[in-house]
Design a protein around this motif. Structure first.
Motif, PDB file in Angstrom:
ATOM      1  N   LYS A  29      73.817  33.486 -46.562  1.00 11.20           N
ATOM      2  CA  LYS A  29      73.013  32.560 -47.362  1.00 11.20           C
ATOM      3  C   LYS A  29      73.933  31.861 -48.359  1.00 11.20           C
ATOM      4  O   LYS A  29      74.805  32.468 -48.970  1.00 11.20           O
ATOM      5  N   ASN A  30      73.742  30.559 -48.507  1.00  6.53           N
ATOM      6  CA  ASN A  30      74.590  29.734 -49.382  1.00  6.53           C
ATOM      7  C   ASN A  30      76.039  29.665 -48.905  1.00  6.53           C
ATOM      8  O   ASN A  30      76.946  29.396 -49.687  1.00  6.53           O
ATOM      9  N   GLU A  31      76.261  29.946 -47.635  1.00  3.60           N
ATOM     10  CA  GLU A  31      77.572  29.788 -47.003  1.00  3.60           C
ATOM     11  C   GLU A  31      77.511  28.579 -46.072  1.00  3.60           C
ATOM     12  O   GLU A  31      76.536  28.407 -45.325  1.00  3.60           O
ATOM     13  N   TYR A  32      78.567  27.766 -46.099  1.00  2.00           N
ATOM     14  CA  TYR A  32      78.554  26.531 -45.313  1.00  2.00           C
ATOM     15  C   TYR A  32      79.941  26.236 -44.748  1.00  2.00           C
ATOM     16  O   TYR A  32      80.945  26.832 -45.139  1.00  2.00           O
ATOM     17  N   LYS A  33      79.968  25.279 -43.809  1.00  2.00           N
ATOM     18  CA  LYS A  33      81.203  24.673 -43.330  1.00  2.00           C
ATOM     19  C   LYS A  33      81.052  23.161 -43.468  1.00  2.00           C
ATOM     20  O   LYS A  33      79.935  22.646 -43.530  1.00  2.00           O
ATOM     21  N   PHE A  34      82.186  22.457 -43.505  1.00  5.74           N
ATOM     22  CA  PHE A  34      82.124  21.002 -43.559  1.00  5.74           C
ATOM     23  C   PHE A  34      81.891  20.439 -42.166  1.00  5.74           C
ATOM     24  O   PHE A  34      82.451  20.934 -41.186  1.00  5.74           O
ATOM     25  N   LYS A  35      81.097  19.373 -42.086  1.00  8.72           N
ATOM     26  CA  LYS A  35      80.904  18.712 -40.799  1.00  8.72           C
ATOM     27  C   LYS A  35      82.170  17.978 -40.400  1.00  8.72           C
ATOM     28  O   LYS A  35      82.600  18.024 -39.243  1.00  8.72           O
ATOM     29  N   ASN A  36      82.790  17.294 -41.364  1.00 10.71           N
ATOM     30  CA  ASN A  36      84.049  16.582 -41.128  1.00 10.71           C
ATOM     31  C   ASN A  36      85.086  17.166 -42.081  1.00 10.71           C
ATOM     32  O   ASN A  36      85.163  16.779 -43.248  1.00 10.71           O
ATOM     33  N   LEU A  37      85.865  18.125 -41.575  1.00 13.53           N
ATOM     34  CA  LEU A  37      86.799  18.873 -42.423  1.00 13.53           C
ATOM     35  C   LEU A  37      87.853  17.977 -43.058  1.00 13.53           C
ATOM     36  O   LEU A  37      88.123  18.078 -44.258  1.00 13.53           O
ATOM     37  N   LYS A  38      88.450  17.098 -42.278  1.00 14.85           N
ATOM     38  CA  LYS A  38      89.521  16.238 -42.790  1.00 14.85           C
ATOM     39  C   LYS A  38      89.018  15.352 -43.927  1.00 14.85           C
ATOM     40  O   LYS A  38      89.641  15.243 -44.986  1.00 14.85           O
ATOM     41  N   LEU A  39      87.871  14.730 -43.718  1.00 16.97           N
ATOM     42  CA  LEU A  39      87.294  13.855 -44.733  1.00 16.97           C
ATOM     43  C   LEU A  39      86.955  14.635 -46.001  1.00 16.97           C
ATOM     44  O   LEU A  39      87.229  14.190 -47.118  1.00 16.97           O
ATOM     45  N   ALA A  40      86.374  15.826 -45.833  1.00 18.12           N
ATOM     46  CA  ALA A  40      85.984  16.643 -46.983  1.00 18.12           C
ATOM     47  C   ALA A  40      87.196  17.107 -47.771  1.00 18.12           C
ATOM     48  O   ALA A  40      87.202  17.078 -49.007  1.00 18.12           O
ATOM     49  N   ASN A  41      88.248  17.540 -47.068  1.00 16.99           N
ATOM     50  CA  ASN A  41      89.475  17.979 -47.733  1.00 16.99           C
ATOM     51  C   ASN A  41      90.072  16.865 -48.582  1.00 16.99           C
ATOM     52  O   ASN A  41      90.533  17.089 -49.702  1.00 16.99           O
ATOM     53  N   GLU A  42      90.067  15.657 -48.032  1.00 17.87           N
ATOM     54  CA  GLU A  42      90.628  14.512 -48.748  1.00 17.87           C
ATOM     55  C   GLU A  42      89.742  14.099 -49.917  1.00 17.87           C
ATOM     56  O   GLU A  42      90.232  13.834 -51.026  1.00 17.87           O
ATOM     57  N   THR A  43      88.433  14.060 -49.693  1.00 19.42           N
ATOM     58  CA  THR A  43      87.502  13.594 -50.722  1.00 19.42           C
ATOM     59  C   THR A  43      87.436  14.544 -51.909  1.00 19.42           C
ATOM     60  O   THR A  43      87.400  14.122 -53.066  1.00 19.42           O
ATOM     61  N   LEU A  44      87.424  15.853 -51.626  1.00 20.57           N
ATOM     62  CA  LEU A  44      87.308  16.849 -52.686  1.00 20.57           C
ATOM     63  C   LEU A  44      88.662  17.374 -53.151  1.00 20.57           C
ATOM     64  O   LEU A  44      88.730  18.242 -54.018  1.00 20.57           O
ATOM     65  N   ALA A  45      89.754  16.850 -52.549  1.00 17.39           N
ATOM     66  CA  ALA A  45      91.112  17.243 -52.949  1.00 17.39           C
ATOM     67  C   ALA A  45      91.236  18.758 -53.014  1.00 17.39           C
ATOM     68  O   ALA A  45      91.608  19.333 -54.036  1.00 17.39           O
ATOM     69  N   ILE A  46      90.941  19.416 -51.899  1.00 15.32           N
ATOM     70  CA  ILE A  46      90.918  20.885 -51.884  1.00 15.32           C
ATOM     71  C   ILE A  46      92.335  21.440 -51.789  1.00 15.32           C
ATOM     72  O   ILE A  46      92.879  21.685 -50.710  1.00 15.32           O
ATOM     73  N   TYR A  47      92.939  21.588 -52.925  1.00 19.49           N
ATOM     74  CA  TYR A  47      94.239  22.234 -53.075  1.00 19.49           C
ATOM     75  C   TYR A  47      94.380  22.608 -54.541  1.00 19.49           C
ATOM     76  O   TYR A  47      94.129  21.773 -55.421  1.00 19.49           O
ATOM     77  N   PRO A  48      94.717  23.846 -54.857  1.00 22.96           N
ATOM     78  CA  PRO A  48      94.911  24.977 -53.935  1.00 22.96           C
ATOM     79  C   PRO A  48      93.570  25.550 -53.473  1.00 22.96           C
ATOM     80  O   PRO A  48      92.520  25.123 -53.956  1.00 22.96           O
ATOM     81  N   LEU A  49      93.636  26.543 -52.575  1.00 23.44           N
ATOM     82  CA  LEU A  49      92.423  27.122 -52.010  1.00 23.44           C
ATOM     83  C   LEU A  49      91.573  27.805 -53.085  1.00 23.44           C
ATOM     84  O   LEU A  49      90.361  27.906 -52.951  1.00 23.44           O
ATOM     85  N   THR A  50      92.197  28.279 -54.147  1.00 21.91           N
ATOM     86  CA  THR A  50      91.469  28.964 -55.219  1.00 21.91           C
ATOM     87  C   THR A  50      90.635  28.001 -56.064  1.00 21.91           C
ATOM     88  O   THR A  50      89.878  28.424 -56.938  1.00 21.91           O
ATOM     89  N   LYS A  51      90.772  26.727 -55.795  1.00 22.60           N
ATOM     90  CA  LYS A  51      90.032  25.700 -56.547  1.00 22.60           C
ATOM     91  C   LYS A  51      88.525  25.970 -56.492  1.00 22.60           C
ATOM     92  O   LYS A  51      87.965  26.268 -55.438  1.00 22.60           O
ATOM     93  N   THR A  52      87.874  25.842 -57.651  1.00 21.35           N
ATOM     94  CA  THR A  52      86.430  26.010 -57.761  1.00 21.35           C
ATOM     95  C   THR A  52      85.873  24.852 -58.574  1.00 21.35           C
ATOM     96  O   THR A  52      86.464  24.445 -59.576  1.00 21.35           O
ATOM     97  N   ILE A  53      84.724  24.321 -58.132  1.00 20.69           N
ATOM     98  CA  ILE A  53      84.109  23.168 -58.798  1.00 20.69           C
ATOM     99  C   ILE A  53      82.824  23.603 -59.497  1.00 20.69           C
ATOM    100  O   ILE A  53      82.000  24.308 -58.910  1.00 20.69           O
ATOM    101  N   LEU A  54      82.668  23.185 -60.741  1.00 20.34           N
ATOM    102  CA  LEU A  54      81.450  23.475 -61.503  1.00 20.34           C
ATOM    103  C   LEU A  54      80.616  22.204 -61.627  1.00 20.34           C
ATOM    104  O   LEU A  54      81.126  21.150 -62.037  1.00 20.34           O
ATOM    105  N   ILE A  55      79.311  22.305 -61.281  1.00 22.61           N
ATOM    106  CA  ILE A  55      78.388  21.162 -61.323  1.00 22.61           C
ATOM    107  C   ILE A  55      77.188  21.540 -62.192  1.00 22.61           C
ATOM    108  O   ILE A  55      76.651  22.649 -62.048  1.00 22.61           O
ATOM    109  N   ASP A  56      76.767  20.642 -63.087  1.00 24.80           N
ATOM    110  CA  ASP A  56      75.603  20.974 -63.910  1.00 24.80           C
ATOM    111  C   ASP A  56      74.306  20.617 -63.186  1.00 24.80           C
ATOM    112  O   ASP A  56      74.327  20.103 -62.050  1.00 24.80           O
TER     113      ASP A  56
END
Length: 483
Positions: free
Chosen positions: A429-456
């Motif tokens: 539950k609340n686990e997901y995968k990206f539909k388009n991995l390459k696009l998501a990696n670029e858009t969210l700038a996922i580096y390093p892997l430990t990166k965490t995003i906080l949203i209000d």
């Protein structure tokens, strides 16, 4: 050990391969072909992430080798260029030394990639020595961090002792087994550059905040070895210890240069000025293009990934672009910086398509109806996968007001991720995968892997690059709840 595969079975398979090889070479002799410039590599992958491995040398791919139905392979390297080769599988990689007429087999489990790796066959002794040395170096690097708090002379005695122990073990190995000049060159370089790296890291890791003062306390001969270092060694340019030394060297040398025009008593490694000084030093001292480009890329992305100042990011990016010769690296860095700058505090999270574990496609923003924490994980970094999920399990209990979302960033089928989660007792539950991995990696700038995003709760970004293991993370979570 995998219950479907015994050590005896592996050895029988090994002997079968050798029998086939001997038969093959017997036939070759009958044709009076005296070519001996070849090597064999084979093995078995337990819990494979893909159905192939990639063999390369000096970053040039030699071949993509398919695994058979039992996740095994055997491959002949013709026209062998002796030296260090790299095999990659599912994002992980390891190196092995191949010399003429080697016939090396290995068995590894992807859940414990390096630690499970054992070589057998012709050429196994040198490769087991090198892999054990690699693993010991990983442990040693953590030990060195603690030793760095000692006074300079005491510290030097400790690392001298570590080096002496390695030299004694290496000499013992050479007496016990026949070794080649190439192996000896590599093994000696590993010892030397591990030692040099320990010297370079000392003032940088030492708890004292005034780094200039620490440098002044070092013995006069502490860095005498520097006069003999080749900072453009093409032969060693793909070796871990050499590259680690170069990174630590430029971190350290930049302290002195930065200290000459900085009035700050407390050193700030995230200072733009310090990081600009470091790029200038690399540009002035390293002439080999590939070594220079790698160092420039490493330090630039390391700074930008941690910085929340778009103006500073752009300044460092500009410096990088004027010094790097890698068009690919420059394009990647520009895209990464642009994406990261767009994720600043107060911005809306970009709309990305995700897939849940029932194969439902969803917009990521549709999942955010309360304060939300988004983290990422990969099969490749198995230890991080486990530790992050245990941490998230704990946080979910402590902060029920927070919506915790975890996204797998591997380019694999969803069933593999689901199986790994359930196998460790983690809820999907609340686990997901990206539909388009390459696009998501670029858009969210996922580096390093430990990166965490906080949203209000209003779907505004509060922090685009924090870490659930940070000592300040729970303070950030409380702030998110109270917004």
């Amino acid at each position: 050990m995998n219950k479907n595969y015994s050590h005896d079975g592996f050895m029988k398979w090994h002997l079968s391969i050798l029998f086939i090889a001997i038969t093959f070479f017997g036939c070759k002799k009958e044709t009076k072909n005296t070519d001996i410039n070849y090597a064999y590599i084979g093995g078995e992958i337990i819990n494979p992430n893909t159905n192939f491995i990639i063999l390369s040398k000096d970053e040039a791919i030699i071949d993509t080798i398919k695994l058979d139905g039992r996740n095994r392979f055997l491959y002949k390297v013709d026209n062998l260029n002796e030296g260090i080769y790299t095999f990659r599988h599912g994002g992980e990689y390891q190196m092995l030394l191949l010399e003429p007429q080697d016939s090396i087999l290995f068995r590894l489990n992807t859940l414990d990639f390096d630690e499970s790796l054992v070589y057998t066959g012709i050429g196994d002794k040198k490769n087991n020595y090198l892999i054990n040395d690699f693993l010991e170096n990983e442990k040693e690097e953590k030990h060195i961090l603690k030793l760095c708090q000692l006074k300079p002379l005491t510290y030097q005695k400790h690392i001298d002792s570590i080096k002496d122990t390695k030299v004694a073990a290496f000499n013992s190995f050479k007496k016990k087994y026949k070794t080649s000049p190439l192996f000896e060159k590599i093994a000696q370089a590993n010892i030397d550059y591990s030692y040099y790296s320990s010297k370079e890291v000392y003032p940088f890791i030492h708890y004292g905040k005034n780094k200039a003062a620490i440098l002044k306390t070092l013995p006069a001969d502490f860095y005498d070895y520097r006069k003999d270092i080749n900072y453009n060694d093409v032969f060693l340019s793909h070796y871990h210890n050499y590259n680690l030394f170069l990174r630590n060297y430029f971190k350290n040398l930049s302290l002195s240069v930065h200290g000459d025009h900085s009035n700050d008593e407390a050193f700030n490694r995230n200072s733009l000025c310090y990081n600009l000084d470091r790029l200038k030093l690399i540009d002035s001292l390293v002439t080999n293009t590939s070594i220079k480009d790698e160092l420039l890329y490493y330090f630039t992305i390391d700074y930008i990934s941690k910085s929340k100042d778009a103006e500073h990011n752009d300044k460092l990016l500009k410096s990088y672009l004027t010094k790097s010769s890698s068009e690919k690296g420059k394009t990647m860095m520009e895209n990464y910086t642009k994406s990261l700058n767009s994720l600043k505090e107060g911005s809306k999270l970009p709309e990305i398509d995700v897939v849940d574990y029932n194969n439902n496609e969803l917009k990521i923003n549709s999942l955010i109806k309360s304060p939300t924490v988004i983290s990422f994980w990969s099969h490749t970094y198995y230890q991080h996968f486990k530790e992050s999920h245990y941490k998230l399990k704990e946080l979910k209990v402590k902060y029920p007001e927070i919506n915790f979302i975890s996204i797998n960033i591997d380019d694999y089928e969803i069933d593999k991720s689901k199986k790994l989660l359930s196998g460790h007792g983690f809820d999907s539950k609340n686990e997901y995968k990206f539909k388009n991995l390459k696009l998501a990696n670029e858009t969210l700038a996922i580096y390093p892997l430990t990166k965490t995003i906080l949203i209000d709760k209003n779907r505004d970004i509060v922090n685009s690059n924090t870490n659930i293991f940070s000592i300040k993370f729970e303070e950030e979570v409380l702030g998110l709840i109270n917004r």
